[in-house]
Write an enzyme that holds these catalytic residues in place. Structure first.
Site, mmCIF file in Angstrom:
data_model
loop_
_atom_site.group_PDB
_atom_site.id
_atom_site.type_symbol
_atom_site.label_atom_id
_atom_site.label_comp_id
_atom_site.label_asym_id
_atom_site.label_seq_id
_atom_site.Cartn_x
_atom_site.Cartn_y
_atom_site.Cartn_z
ATOM 1 N N HIS A 283 -0.506 -2.017 11.460
ATOM 2 C CA HIS A 283 -1.965 -1.711 11.478
ATOM 3 C C HIS A 283 -2.355 -1.106 12.885
ATOM 4 O O HIS A 283 -1.704 -1.014 13.894
ATOM 5 C CB HIS A 283 -2.786 -3.212 11.651
ATOM 6 N N ASP B 244 -2.530 -6.959 3.393
ATOM 7 C CA ASP B 244 -2.212 -6.525 2.319
ATOM 8 C C ASP B 244 -0.818 -7.285 2.027
ATOM 9 O O ASP B 244 -0.358 -7.055 1.039
ATOM 10 C CB ASP B 244 -2.168 -5.164 2.254
HETATM 11 C C1 SDX Z 1 -5.418 -1.829 5.792
HETATM 12 O O1 SDX Z 1 -7.948 0.103 9.565
HETATM 13 C C2 SDX Z 1 -8.156 -1.178 8.934
HETATM 14 O O2 SDX Z 1 -9.001 -1.960 9.270
HETATM 15 C C3 SDX Z 1 -7.497 -1.232 7.413
HETATM 16 C C4 SDX Z 1 -7.673 -2.426 6.980
HETATM 17 C C5 SDX Z 1 -9.239 -2.813 6.412
HETATM 18 O O3 SDX Z 1 -9.188 -4.273 6.322
HETATM 19 O O4 SDX Z 1 -9.879 -2.023 6.119
HETATM 20 O O5 SDX Z 1 -6.997 -3.469 7.819
HETATM 21 C C6 SDX Z 1 -6.962 -2.541 5.485
HETATM 22 O O6 SDX Z 1 -5.334 -0.589 5.433
HETATM 23 C C7 SDX Z 1 -4.376 -2.513 6.222
HETATM 24 C C8 SDX Z 1 -2.982 -1.485 6.263
HETATM 25 C C9 SDX Z 1 -2.341 -1.388 5.201
HETATM 26 N N1 SDX Z 1 -1.263 -0.284 4.904
HETATM 27 C C10 SDX Z 1 -0.043 -0.699 4.807
HETATM 28 O O7 SDX Z 1 0.564 -1.681 4.873
HETATM 29 C C11 SDX Z 1 0.863 0.583 4.739
HETATM 30 C C12 SDX Z 1 1.842 0.382 5.794
HETATM 31 N N2 SDX Z 1 1.530 0.437 7.214
HETATM 32 C C13 SDX Z 1 1.796 1.638 7.949
HETATM 33 O O8 SDX Z 1 1.656 2.994 6.882
HETATM 34 C C14 SDX Z 1 0.873 1.942 9.163
HETATM 35 O O9 SDX Z 1 1.221 0.680 9.890
HETATM 36 C C15 SDX Z 1 -0.435 1.934 9.156
HETATM 37 C C16 SDX Z 1 -0.880 3.170 8.431
HETATM 38 C C17 SDX Z 1 -1.223 0.593 8.657
HETATM 39 C C18 SDX Z 1 -0.941 2.347 10.583
HETATM 40 O O10 SDX Z 1 -0.400 3.580 11.016
HETATM 41 P P1 SDX Z 1 -0.600 4.080 12.616
HETATM 42 O O11 SDX Z 1 -1.579 3.049 13.293
HETATM 43 O O12 SDX Z 1 -1.238 5.259 12.264
HETATM 44 O O13 SDX Z 1 0.834 3.998 12.931
HETATM 45 P P2 SDX Z 1 1.988 5.003 12.890
HETATM 46 O O14 SDX Z 1 2.027 5.600 11.582
HETATM 47 O O15 SDX Z 1 1.405 6.115 13.892
HETATM 48 O O16 SDX Z 1 3.178 4.167 13.271
HETATM 49 C C19 SDX Z 1 3.640 3.716 14.527
HETATM 50 C C20 SDX Z 1 5.138 3.646 14.484
HETATM 51 C C21 SDX Z 1 5.689 5.026 13.595
HETATM 52 O O17 SDX Z 1 7.111 4.929 14.326
HETATM 53 P P3 SDX Z 1 7.527 5.907 15.468
HETATM 54 O O18 SDX Z 1 7.055 7.441 15.260
HETATM 55 O O19 SDX Z 1 6.537 5.347 16.835
HETATM 56 O O20 SDX Z 1 9.039 5.629 15.632
HETATM 57 O O21 SDX Z 1 5.288 2.568 13.676
HETATM 58 C C22 SDX Z 1 6.163 2.975 12.398
HETATM 59 C C23 SDX Z 1 6.024 4.623 12.389
HETATM 60 O O22 SDX Z 1 7.103 5.156 11.549
HETATM 61 N N3 SDX Z 1 5.555 2.400 11.391
HETATM 62 C C24 SDX Z 1 6.120 1.638 10.399
HETATM 63 C C25 SDX Z 1 5.276 0.889 9.745
HETATM 64 N N4 SDX Z 1 4.185 1.068 10.049
HETATM 65 C C26 SDX Z 1 4.224 2.149 11.178
HETATM 66 N N5 SDX Z 1 7.415 1.837 9.982
HETATM 67 C C27 SDX Z 1 8.013 1.165 8.977
HETATM 68 N N6 SDX Z 1 7.107 0.284 8.296
HETATM 69 C C28 SDX Z 1 5.825 0.374 8.492
HETATM 70 N N7 SDX Z 1 4.577 -0.419 7.880
#
Ligand code: SDX
Length: 428
Positions: A307, A364
């Site tokens: 998140h 989710d």
């Molecule tokens: C919602 O914003 C809100 O409030 C949203 C929400 C709401 O109520 O409106 O809460 C609802 O959208 C919840 C999120 C649902 N999405 C997912 O579950 C999809 C999977 N999650 C990711 O795609 C990710 O965690 C996000 C999109 C939710 C957040 O992404 P960020 O904050 O941009 O973080 P990032 O992509 O920069 O990740 C940081 C690190 C990275 O690794 P490094 O480059 O540091 O090595 O964490 C890793 C990412 O690769 N990472 C994950 C991951 N989420 C982040 N690796 C594997 N699986 C994951 N799910």
């Protein structure tokens, strides 16, 4: 405003005012930065460090897993409140007394009829159409049937638009699902509560009376409350920026639905179920999917994890996980998918990759398991998220308009070609 920030750039020092919110969050006010520094701006892809507005609606504290709507904790609201009173709270700022609640519900019911011509629009979609695309189109189309909803310069106009969309949106949600199932599109029963009526519109079979299940209505009430608002997330920011051009409420909401559709945002609840089913079909091989999630060369992410704000448990996920056990138990549903989800959570919570990046289950991760037990098709999960988020989007849009915020128009840093002369095609 409170103490100042000092910016030094190009040998010059600049004092910038700061904000301190009611929860002691601090921000540097850069609203005059470009003019003060002769053109310097900030840049922050994804707005990870940028506040778009001040807001009095929802407070998140990501490191502590705190979520409050207008000061009330999500734990209390999910356990004690009714979705429509939470909608009133988010939109108007206070919990309604009984008279206010009854009038609000009555006004919503009066406006819950959708023009019959909307059926022609929904009929034009193939049954294979994704429900979020249908819902976004129908929501935008509502403007055509309710043109007065665009002009909301008075509180009365705003209120009328609010009760119209709160009345009509659940009908569009039900019709979107029933159209795919080949079921007749009808209305529920205005003698029912708001959430009970949603269930009846969605699930009533044409040849039998629909019996309201307290288990299902309590589960849906809780889920809708948990999804109702979440400060400046992607879809809410979309609703605010579209509304900042003074586009109508319904058009702004339609844009928000499209933003929510994405698998990185609300679309994740559908993606989680598809992921869990894939793991189940793969013999429950969670290790394989954990490895894929950690492999930088693999685009796969562990859906439902991570998140932007929560770097601790998403409090909503904690509540939904408990509710999943309760609802499936009450319904007598034994779904191995829930065990796979719990196993995956345990593995991730003990895996350095996830621990180091503070990746926890988000809203989710478990919600789809309850929707599935309720008989809601997987493709409809994000539509249910939109139904819950509707009052939050409305509240944020109303706040933006009442605060007379300027049109949203971010700047950029240009990195393209510098000036060059045109070359005729014969010389290229
Ligand atoms: C919602 O914003 C809100 O409030 C949203 C929400 C709401 O109520 O409106 O809460 C609802 O959208 C919840 C999120 C649902 N999405 C997912 O579950 C999809 C999977 N999650 C990711 O795609 C990710 O965690 C996000 C999109 C939710 C957040 O992404 P960020 O904050 O941009 O973080 P990032 O992509 O920069 O990740 C940081 C690190 C990275 O690794 P490094 O480059 O540091 O090595 O964490 C890793 C990412 O690769 N990472 C994950 C991951 N989420 C982040 N690796 C594997 N699986 C994951 N799910």
């Amino acid at each position: 405003m409170s103490d100042k920030a000092i910016l030094e750039i190009g040998g010059e020092k600049y004092e910038l005012p700061t904000y301190t919110g009611t929860e002691n969050e601090k921000a540097i006010d850069i609203s005059k930065l470009r003019g003060t520094t002769n053109g310097v701006i900030t840049i922050d892809p994804g707005y990870k460090n940028t506040g778009a507005c001040v807001s009095g609606i929802t407070f998140l504290e990501g490191d502590k897993g705190i979520l409050r709507y207008r000061g009330y904790s999500i734990e209390e609201l999910a356990a004690k409140a009714d979705f429509l009173e939470v909608a009133y709270l988010l939109i108007f700022g206070e919990l309604p007394n009984q008279e206010e609640y009854d009038r609000f519900h009555s006004d919503i019911k009066k406006k819950s009829i959708v023009d019959e011509d909307v059926r022609k629009i929904i009929d034009a979609f193939p049954k294979t159409a994704h429900p979020m695309g249908v819902l976004s189109s129908l929501t935008s189309a509502l403007t055509a049937f309710n043109p007065s909803s665009v002009n909301v310069d008075s509180e009365e106009d705003m209120y009328n638009s609010v009760v119209k969309i709160l009345g009509k949106f659940p009908v569009l949600v039900a019709w979107t699902m029933r159209k795919k199932q080949g079921l007749p599109l009808d209305y529920g029963d205005t003698s029912l509560g708001y959430v009970e009526n949603v269930l009846k519109m969605m699930f009533r079979q044409p040849h039998e009376e629909y019996v309201i299940s307290p288990i299902l209505s309590n589960a849906l009430n809780k889920l809708l409350i948990l999804h109702a608002d979440h400060e400046q997330n992607c879809s809410t920011s979309t609703v605010r920026i579209v509304g900042s051009s003074h586009a109508g409420l319904f058009a702004s909401l339609s844009a928000g639905i499209s933003a929510l559709w994405g698998p990185l945002h609300g679309g994740a609840n559908q993606a989680v179920l598809e992921m869990l089913k894939a793991i189940q079909e793969d013999g429950g091989d969670t290790a394989k999917y954990m490895a894929k999630a950690k492999d930088k060369n693999d685009p796969f992410r562990l859906m439902g994890f991570g998140h932007r704000v929560y770097k601790n448990f998403d409090p909503r996920a904690t509540i939904i996980k408990v509710a999943a056990d309760e609802v499936l138990g009450d319904l007598g549903v034994d779904d191995p998918i829930l065990d796979i989800a719990k196993g995956l959570e345990q593995e991730a919570l003990n895996d350095p990759y996830f621990v180091d990046r503070k990746l926890y289950p988000n809203v989710d991760f478990y919600s789809g398991i309850i929707y599935r037990a309720m008989g809601i098709p997987t493709e409809m999960f994000t539509v249910m998220f939109a139904l819950g988020r509707l009052p939050g989007w409305i509240a944020q849009w109303r706040e933006m308009r009442l605060m007379k915020e300027p049109i949203g128009r971010p700047r950029q840093i240009y990195t393209g070609a510098t000036e060059r002369a045109f070359i005729p095609v014969e010389k290229r």
